[in-house]
Structures are given as C-alpha cells and as structure tokens.
Design a protein around this motif. Sequence first.
Motif, PDB file in Angstrom:
ATOM      1  N   LEU A  37       0.823  -1.213   0.000  1.00  0.00           N
ATOM      2  CA  LEU A  37       0.000   0.000   0.000  1.00  0.00           C
ATOM      3  C   LEU A  37       0.855   1.260   0.000  1.00  0.00           C
ATOM      4  O   LEU A  37       0.550   2.218  -0.718  1.00  0.00           O
ATOM      5  N   VAL A  38       1.916   1.263   0.778  1.00  0.00           N
ATOM      6  CA  VAL A  38       2.805   2.429   0.795  1.00  0.00           C
ATOM      7  C   VAL A  38       3.501   2.556  -0.559  1.00  0.00           C
ATOM      8  O   VAL A  38       3.538   3.640  -1.143  1.00  0.00           O
ATOM      9  N   ASP A  39       4.019   1.443  -1.063  1.00  0.00           N
ATOM     10  CA  ASP A  39       4.742   1.472  -2.340  1.00  0.00           C
ATOM     11  C   ASP A  39       3.833   1.846  -3.511  1.00  0.00           C
ATOM     12  O   ASP A  39       4.310   2.351  -4.524  1.00  0.00           O
ATOM     13  N   ALA A  40       2.527   1.621  -3.374  1.00  0.00           N
ATOM     14  CA  ALA A  40       1.580   1.979  -4.429  1.00  0.00           C
ATOM     15  C   ALA A  40       1.259   3.472  -4.426  1.00  0.00           C
ATOM     16  O   ALA A  40       0.538   3.948  -5.293  1.00  0.00           O
ATOM     17  N   GLY A  41       1.792   4.203  -3.461  1.00  0.00           N
ATOM     18  CA  GLY A  41       1.621   5.645  -3.459  1.00  0.00           C
ATOM     19  C   GLY A  41       0.492   6.179  -2.590  1.00  0.00           C
ATOM     20  O   GLY A  41       0.186   7.369  -2.642  1.00  0.00           O
ATOM     21  N   ASN A  42      -0.125   5.323  -1.798  1.00  0.00           N
ATOM     22  CA  ASN A  42      -1.152   5.808  -0.874  1.00  0.00           C
ATOM     23  C   ASN A  42      -0.503   6.752   0.131  1.00  0.00           C
ATOM     24  O   ASN A  42       0.548   6.453   0.683  1.00  0.00           O
ATOM     25  N   LYS A  43      -1.108   7.900   0.343  1.00  0.00           N
ATOM     26  CA  LYS A  43      -0.528   8.911   1.235  1.00  0.00           C
ATOM     27  C   LYS A  43      -1.054   8.827   2.653  1.00  0.00           C
ATOM     28  O   LYS A  43      -0.489   9.431   3.563  1.00  0.00           O
ATOM     29  N   VAL A  44      -2.145   8.105   2.861  1.00  0.00           N
ATOM     30  CA  VAL A  44      -2.688   7.893   4.202  1.00  0.00           C
ATOM     31  C   VAL A  44      -2.962   6.394   4.344  1.00  0.00           C
ATOM     32  O   VAL A  44      -3.719   5.818   3.568  1.00  0.00           O
ATOM     33  N   ILE A  45      -2.328   5.797   5.335  1.00  0.00           N
ATOM     34  CA  ILE A  45      -2.523   4.377   5.621  1.00  0.00           C
ATOM     35  C   ILE A  45      -3.097   4.281   7.032  1.00  0.00           C
ATOM     36  O   ILE A  45      -2.522   4.820   7.980  1.00  0.00           O
ATOM     37  N   VAL A  46      -4.229   3.596   7.158  1.00  0.00           N
ATOM     38  CA  VAL A  46      -4.869   3.405   8.450  1.00  0.00           C
ATOM     39  C   VAL A  46      -5.036   1.905   8.672  1.00  0.00           C
ATOM     40  O   VAL A  46      -5.540   1.196   7.798  1.00  0.00           O
ATOM     41  N   VAL A  47      -4.608   1.436   9.835  1.00  0.00           N
ATOM     42  CA  VAL A  47      -4.805   0.043  10.205  1.00  0.00           C
ATOM     43  C   VAL A  47      -5.847   0.009  11.317  1.00  0.00           C
ATOM     44  O   VAL A  47      -5.627   0.567  12.390  1.00  0.00           O
ATOM     45  N   ASP A  48      -6.969  -0.609  11.034  1.00  0.00           N
ATOM     46  CA  ASP A  48      -8.063  -0.716  11.995  1.00  0.00           C
ATOM     47  C   ASP A  48      -7.910  -2.024  12.767  1.00  0.00           C
ATOM     48  O   ASP A  48      -8.050  -3.109  12.202  1.00  0.00           O
ATOM     49  N   LEU A  49      -7.626  -1.904  14.060  1.00  0.00           N
ATOM     50  CA  LEU A  49      -7.398  -3.064  14.911  1.00  0.00           C
ATOM     51  C   LEU A  49      -8.611  -3.411  15.773  1.00  0.00           C
ATOM     52  O   LEU A  49      -8.491  -4.182  16.727  1.00  0.00           O
ATOM     53  N   LEU A  60       4.026  -5.944  16.536  1.00  0.00           N
ATOM     54  CA  LEU A  60       4.477  -4.582  16.836  1.00  0.00           C
ATOM     55  C   LEU A  60       5.592  -4.172  15.891  1.00  0.00           C
ATOM     56  O   LEU A  60       5.627  -3.043  15.410  1.00  0.00           O
ATOM     57  N   ASN A  61       6.498  -5.092  15.612  1.00  0.00           N
ATOM     58  CA  ASN A  61       7.607  -4.832  14.698  1.00  0.00           C
ATOM     59  C   ASN A  61       7.074  -4.460  13.307  1.00  0.00           C
ATOM     60  O   ASN A  61       7.568  -3.518  12.682  1.00  0.00           O
ATOM     61  N   VAL A  62       6.071  -5.175  12.835  1.00  0.00           N
ATOM     62  CA  VAL A  62       5.475  -4.873  11.532  1.00  0.00           C
ATOM     63  C   VAL A  62       4.881  -3.469  11.535  1.00  0.00           C
ATOM     64  O   VAL A  62       5.076  -2.696  10.590  1.00  0.00           O
ATOM     65  N   LEU A  63       4.162  -3.106  12.585  1.00  0.00           N
ATOM     66  CA  LEU A  63       3.542  -1.784  12.653  1.00  0.00           C
ATOM     67  C   LEU A  63       4.589  -0.679  12.684  1.00  0.00           C
ATOM     68  O   LEU A  63       4.449   0.337  11.997  1.00  0.00           O
ATOM     69  N   VAL A  64       5.655  -0.875  13.451  1.00  0.00           N
ATOM     70  CA  VAL A  64       6.715   0.136  13.528  1.00  0.00           C
ATOM     71  C   VAL A  64       7.423   0.279  12.188  1.00  0.00           C
ATOM     72  O   VAL A  64       7.663   1.397  11.718  1.00  0.00           O
ATOM     73  N   ARG A  65       7.737  -0.826  11.551  1.00  0.00           N
ATOM     74  CA  ARG A  65       8.414  -0.771  10.251  1.00  0.00           C
ATOM     75  C   ARG A  65       7.523  -0.123   9.188  1.00  0.00           C
ATOM     76  O   ARG A  65       7.994   0.644   8.356  1.00  0.00           O
ATOM     77  N   ALA A  66       6.232  -0.428   9.231  1.00  0.00           N
ATOM     78  CA  ALA A  66       5.300   0.184   8.277  1.00  0.00           C
ATOM     79  C   ALA A  66       5.204   1.688   8.523  1.00  0.00           C
ATOM     80  O   ALA A  66       5.160   2.476   7.571  1.00  0.00           O
ATOM     81  N   TYR A  67       5.184   2.081   9.782  1.00  0.00           N
ATOM     82  CA  TYR A  67       5.158   3.508  10.133  1.00  0.00           C
ATOM     83  C   TYR A  67       6.392   4.208   9.561  1.00  0.00           C
ATOM     84  O   TYR A  67       6.283   5.257   8.909  1.00  0.00           O
ATOM     85  N   LYS A  68       7.566   3.622   9.757  1.00  0.00           N
ATOM     86  CA  LYS A  68       8.813   4.219   9.262  1.00  0.00           C
ATOM     87  C   LYS A  68       8.847   4.251   7.737  1.00  0.00           C
ATOM     88  O   LYS A  68       9.286   5.236   7.138  1.00  0.00           O
ATOM     89  N   HIS A  69       8.378   3.186   7.101  1.00  0.00           N
ATOM     90  CA  HIS A  69       8.357   3.118   5.642  1.00  0.00           C
ATOM     91  C   HIS A  69       7.417   4.188   5.081  1.00  0.00           C
ATOM     92  O   HIS A  69       7.749   4.865   4.110  1.00  0.00           O
ATOM     93  N   ALA A  70       6.259   4.341   5.707  1.00  0.00           N
ATOM     94  CA  ALA A  70       5.305   5.356   5.259  1.00  0.00           C
ATOM     95  C   ALA A  70       5.907   6.749   5.405  1.00  0.00           C
ATOM     96  O   ALA A  70       5.815   7.573   4.481  1.00  0.00           O
ATOM     97  N   ARG A  71       6.522   7.018   6.536  1.00  0.00           N
ATOM     98  CA  ARG A  71       7.134   8.330   6.759  1.00  0.00           C
ATOM     99  C   ARG A  71       8.215   8.613   5.716  1.00  0.00           C
ATOM    100  O   ARG A  71       8.337   9.742   5.235  1.00  0.00           O
ATOM    101  N   ALA A  72       8.992   7.604   5.367  1.00  0.00           N
ATOM    102  CA  ALA A  72      10.049   7.776   4.367  1.00  0.00           C
ATOM    103  C   ALA A  72       9.462   8.117   2.997  1.00  0.00           C
ATOM    104  O   ALA A  72      10.147   8.714   2.162  1.00  0.00           O
ATOM    105  N   GLN A  73       8.202   7.734   2.764  1.00  0.00           N
ATOM    106  CA  GLN A  73       7.524   8.017   1.494  1.00  0.00           C
ATOM    107  C   GLN A  73       6.588   9.221   1.615  1.00  0.00           C
ATOM    108  O   GLN A  73       5.704   9.402   0.776  1.00  0.00           O
ATOM    109  N   SER A  74       6.759  10.015   2.667  1.00  0.00           N
ATOM    110  CA  SER A  74       5.915  11.194   2.929  1.00  0.00           C
ATOM    111  C   SER A  74       4.439  10.845   3.070  1.00  0.00           C
ATOM    112  O   SER A  74       3.560  11.602   2.652  1.00  0.00           O
ATOM    113  N   ALA A  75       4.170   9.692   3.643  1.00  0.00           N
ATOM    114  CA  ALA A  75       2.799   9.258   3.899  1.00  0.00           C
ATOM    115  C   ALA A  75       2.556   9.217   5.405  1.00  0.00           C
ATOM    116  O   ALA A  75       3.508   9.179   6.186  1.00  0.00           O
ATOM    117  N   THR A  76       1.295   9.249   5.794  1.00  0.00           N
ATOM    118  CA  THR A  76       0.958   9.106   7.202  1.00  0.00           C
ATOM    119  C   THR A  76       0.504   7.679   7.470  1.00  0.00           C
ATOM    120  O   THR A  76      -0.064   7.018   6.595  1.00  0.00           O
TER     121      THR A  76
END
Length: 107
Positions: A37-49, A60-76
Amino acid sequence: MGLALHTTQQDGRATVAARGSIDLHSSEELRERLTELVDAGNKVIVVDLTAVDFCDSSGLNVLVRAYKHARAQSATFTVTGAYGRVENVLRTTGLDKFLIGDPAADG
C-alpha cells in the motif's frame, strides 16, 4: 484463529481492517500488505485493529516498520480501534504516541 485482512482504498487513502491475531505466524501477511500500500503511493494508511484480539512483538515490529516506511515516502500511518490487550501493549511500549491517531485529521 489466524488473521484476516480487508483493504479499502479511495483517493490515496488505504484502510486495512484486521481481524484475529497478529503474531509470528500472521505478521508477514500484514507486513506485505502494508508495504504494498505504501509502495503503491497511498498517502494515508490506516490500520483498523478493532477486531484484533492479540498482537505480539512480531506484530508490533510490523507496525513500527510500516510507520517508518510510510514516513520515508511522505505518507501518514496510523492505527485505530486498538482496545484491551492490544491497546495495553501499544501504551506499555510507548508506541501509542506514534501509531495511534485520528485518521480524520490526516486526510
């Protein structure tokens, strides 16, 4: 129970509704989905838990890595709906300060 993921996308916003347990056996599926989803260019990613009853350190590791990856792509990247044990583990680790947010404020 495993993990079921349902993704909706609209106008650069992707929401992943997770159901079940995020653990060593299921976290890879979530990681792949969030990375796509981040690599596809989505600028807002929401995970509903809301429907997630368990999340271990691999989740937790997946969520943290996804957060960092999104930030690196200027996404939230935000997590919503965490409650009970899942909310407790996010708060205990301090990850709530980074991950839990109001998705309406992001887009």
